[in-house]
Design an enzyme around this catalytic site. Structure first.
Site, short mmCIF file in Angstrom:
data_model
loop_
_atom_site.label_atom_id
_atom_site.label_comp_id
_atom_site.label_asym_id
_atom_site.label_seq_id
_atom_site.Cartn_x
_atom_site.Cartn_y
_atom_site.Cartn_z
N THR A 1 0.80 -1.24 0.00
CA THR A 1 0.00 0.00 0.00
C THR A 1 0.83 1.28 0.00
O THR A 1 1.94 1.32 0.55
CB THR A 1 -0.91 0.02 1.25
OG1 THR A 1 -1.49 1.33 1.40
CG2 THR A 1 -0.13 -0.26 2.53
N GLU B 1 0.26 3.61 1.85
CA GLU B 1 0.39 4.06 3.24
C GLU B 1 1.79 3.79 3.78
O GLU B 1 2.15 4.25 4.86
CB GLU B 1 -0.66 3.36 4.12
CG GLU B 1 -2.06 3.91 3.98
CD GLU B 1 -2.21 5.31 4.58
OE1 GLU B 1 -1.87 5.51 5.75
OE2 GLU B 1 -2.67 6.21 3.85
P1 NAP Z 1 -11.39 -4.49 2.93
O1 NAP Z 1 -12.59 -4.20 2.13
O2 NAP Z 1 -11.21 -3.83 4.27
O3 NAP Z 1 -11.30 -6.08 3.14
C1 NAP Z 1 -10.44 -6.66 4.07
C2 NAP Z 1 -10.63 -8.16 4.05
O4 NAP Z 1 -9.72 -8.75 4.99
C3 NAP Z 1 -12.03 -8.62 4.43
O5 NAP Z 1 -12.43 -9.63 3.53
C4 NAP Z 1 -11.82 -9.21 5.82
O6 NAP Z 1 -12.70 -10.28 6.12
C5 NAP Z 1 -10.41 -9.77 5.67
N1 NAP Z 1 -9.79 -10.08 6.97
C6 NAP Z 1 -9.70 -9.26 8.05
N2 NAP Z 1 -9.13 -9.92 9.08
C7 NAP Z 1 -8.84 -11.17 8.64
C8 NAP Z 1 -8.26 -12.32 9.24
N3 NAP Z 1 -7.86 -12.34 10.52
N4 NAP Z 1 -8.13 -13.45 8.50
C9 NAP Z 1 -8.56 -13.47 7.20
N5 NAP Z 1 -9.12 -12.41 6.58
C10 NAP Z 1 -9.27 -11.27 7.30
O7 NAP Z 1 -10.05 -4.17 2.10
P2 NAP Z 1 -9.88 -3.83 0.52
O8 NAP Z 1 -10.11 -2.38 0.32
O9 NAP Z 1 -10.63 -4.84 -0.27
O10 NAP Z 1 -8.31 -4.05 0.36
C11 NAP Z 1 -7.76 -5.34 0.04
C12 NAP Z 1 -6.30 -5.38 0.47
O11 NAP Z 1 -5.57 -4.35 -0.20
C13 NAP Z 1 -6.07 -5.13 1.96
O12 NAP Z 1 -4.96 -5.90 2.36
C14 NAP Z 1 -5.73 -3.65 2.04
O13 NAP Z 1 -4.94 -3.38 3.17
C15 NAP Z 1 -4.95 -3.48 0.74
N6 NAP Z 1 -4.99 -2.16 0.13
C16 NAP Z 1 -6.18 -1.54 -0.10
C17 NAP Z 1 -6.20 -0.32 -0.74
C18 NAP Z 1 -7.48 0.39 -1.06
O14 NAP Z 1 -7.46 1.59 -1.37
N7 NAP Z 1 -8.62 -0.31 -1.04
C19 NAP Z 1 -4.98 0.29 -1.13
C20 NAP Z 1 -3.78 -0.39 -0.89
C21 NAP Z 1 -3.80 -1.63 -0.27
P3 NAP Z 1 -14.01 -10.13 7.09
O15 NAP Z 1 -15.17 -9.93 6.18
O16 NAP Z 1 -14.04 -11.44 7.78
O17 NAP Z 1 -13.75 -8.98 8.02
O1 F7E Z 2 -9.15 8.07 4.64
C1 F7E Z 2 -9.60 11.43 5.96
C2 F7E Z 2 -8.60 10.52 6.62
O2 F7E Z 2 -9.99 5.93 5.60
C3 F7E Z 2 -8.74 8.97 3.62
C4 F7E Z 2 -7.30 2.18 2.97
O3 F7E Z 2 -7.89 1.44 1.93
O4 F7E Z 2 -6.20 3.67 1.42
C5 F7E Z 2 -7.09 3.62 2.52
O5 F7E Z 2 -6.56 4.35 3.61
C6 F7E Z 2 -8.51 10.34 4.22
C7 F7E Z 2 -7.61 10.34 5.45
O6 F7E Z 2 -8.47 5.93 3.56
C8 F7E Z 2 -12.83 10.95 7.53
O7 F7E Z 2 -8.03 11.13 7.78
C9 F7E Z 2 -11.58 12.62 6.96
O8 F7E Z 2 -6.75 11.45 5.38
O9 F7E Z 2 -10.79 6.66 3.31
P1 F7E Z 2 -9.71 6.61 4.30
P2 F7E Z 2 -6.91 5.89 3.86
O10 F7E Z 2 -6.61 6.21 5.27
O11 F7E Z 2 -6.25 6.75 2.83
C10 F7E Z 2 -4.89 3.14 1.68
C11 F7E Z 2 -4.06 3.25 0.40
C12 F7E Z 2 -4.92 1.79 2.28
O12 F7E Z 2 -4.03 0.98 2.06
C13 F7E Z 2 -5.95 1.55 3.33
O13 F7E Z 2 -6.16 0.16 3.50
O14 F7E Z 2 -9.76 10.86 4.65
N1 F7E Z 2 -10.93 11.49 6.62
N2 F7E Z 2 -12.74 12.31 7.54
C14 F7E Z 2 -11.67 10.44 6.94
N3 F7E Z 2 -11.47 9.12 6.77
C15 F7E Z 2 -12.44 8.27 7.20
N4 F7E Z 2 -12.28 6.94 7.03
N5 F7E Z 2 -13.59 8.74 7.80
C16 F7E Z 2 -13.83 10.06 7.98
O15 F7E Z 2 -14.87 10.45 8.53
#
Ligand code: NAP
Ligand code: F7E
Length: 323
Positions: A120, A122
């Protein structure tokens, strides 16, 4: 695939099925609320009960599925939640990856299984001293700013270490934020589009958010799971950034989302609530996807206004059914 109940898991299950794959998805817990929905939407996914913190269950999952490709999407992925639950985040998001890699290795499948690790943006941190003008790439410095980012950095390096130490086909995708109609409601984009739809339909009158100035490089999840698949079809394992090369603030997202329902000013609807602020913030993220574009031929189909509009229209449709 781990994380099949999550956002990316849904898009990826659909993609792999369309390509004729036999798809196995790991599901955890004795009653997972998303299980019924998953079984309805993706009846073709064969579910295996397993948890990333439980090594035995992972060995069993590998033995049952004999995977040619593993997509490790499972994680605690919410940054705010990771501050409140740092140890659980380390157990799942960091050590869970080691558990899964070891399950493959002890099962004797190191040579025949390709492994995708969900890294990620992050991991970069967005701090002043460390902001490459053209966007972060695969060689940029890491400086994670949350327990989630730190856990993902361990995961990233242990994945690379298994590639270097054991010659395993392990690729990492350093993905910048990707969103869409399957995004969890706890993330800021979907929280906004869901609220905008509810305001439009008269079901809600305001929206509470944290800081509005942070900037993110937001793309569409459907495009990003195609990139994951492309990484595992490449002739050698490697690390790839997927991003749009554009960055926008939450205020810009709000402006477009409210414009989609004909409101020119979002300020009367938005309140700021300190509970949504984080102890440390990633101010700005901007990625440089040129390696993935050049080497994999990856391209994206949805731009920023298209993404916001797609999400608002989807949420209006969903909420209208219940209004
Ligand atoms: P998400 O919607 O939060 O899904 C997370 C998944 O992880 C869910 O299916 C959850 O299952 C599973 N999980 C949590 N704890 C677990 C455990 N102990 N054992 C097995 N599975 C578990 O995340 P996403 O947005 O699809 O992202 C997919 C991956 O890409 C994640 O690793 C995330 O960190 C990474 N990522 C996401 C983004 C983004 O912008 N979306 C960007 C960069 C990287 P349950 O339903 O059981 O909770
Ligand atoms: O926050 C601000 C918050 O939680 C984005 C994950 O998929 O992308 C995601 O992480 C921004 C941040 O995503 C609220 O402080 C303001 O600056 O939607 P977010 P994230 O933190 O960027 C990365 C690439 C991943 O890998 C992660 O798994 O929005 N913000 N107000 C808020 N964020 C949330 N959630 N809720 C608020 O009310």
């Amino acid at each position: 695939m781990t994380g099949v109940t999550g956002q990316d898991g849904g898009h990826l299950a659909e993609l792999l099925h369309s390509k004729g794959y036999e798809v196995f998805g790991l599901i955890r817990g004795q009653r997972n609320a998303r299980r019924e929905a998953l079984e309805r939407e993706f009846p073709f996914v064969r579910l295996i009960e397993a948890d990333l913190t439980d090594q035995t269950s992972l060995i069993h999952a590998v033995a049952t599925s004999q995977p040619h490709e593993i997509y490790n999407l499972g994680a605690i992925s919410h940054v705010g939640y990771s501050f409140r639950n740092p140890q659980l985040t380390a157990d799942i998001t960091a050590k869970g990856v080691l558990n899964l890699l070891e399950a493959v290795r002890v099962s004797g499948l190191s040579d025949s299984t390709r492994f995708y690790q969900a890294s990620t943006s992050e991991m970069f941190g967005g701090l002043d001293y460390n902001r490459p003008g053209a966007g972060y790439n695969e060689n940029s410095l890491f400086h994670p700013r949350s327990p989630y980012g730190v856990a993902k950095l361990y995961a990233h390096w242990i994945a690379r270490n298994y590639r270097e130490s054991y010659g395993m086909f392990v690729s990492t995708g350093i993905l910048f934020n990707h969103e869409g109609e399957r995004r969890g409601l706890e993330f800021v984009t979907r929280k906004i589009t869901n609220a905008v739809a509810a305001i439009h339909l008269g079901l809600q009158d305001h929206l509470a958010l944290g800081d509005l100035w942070p900037k993110r490089d937001w793309g569409y999840a459907g495009d990003y799971v195609r990139g994951m698949w492309q990484m595992l079809q490449h002739h050698e394992p490697d690390d790839f950034v997927l991003a749009t090369g554009e960055t926008h603030s939450i205020e810009e997202f709000l402006t477009l989302a409210f414009a989609a329902i004909g409101e020119t000013d979002w300020k009367p609807y938005v309140r700021q609530d300190p509970q949504f602020r984080r102890p440390a913030e990633v101010d700005i993220l901007l990625g440089d996807p040129s390696k993935a574009e050049r080497v994999l031929g990856w391209e994206r189909t949805v731009d920023f206004p298209g993404l916001v509009s797609l999400m608002v229209q989807h949420d209006i449709q969903v909420l209208s059914r219940h209004a």
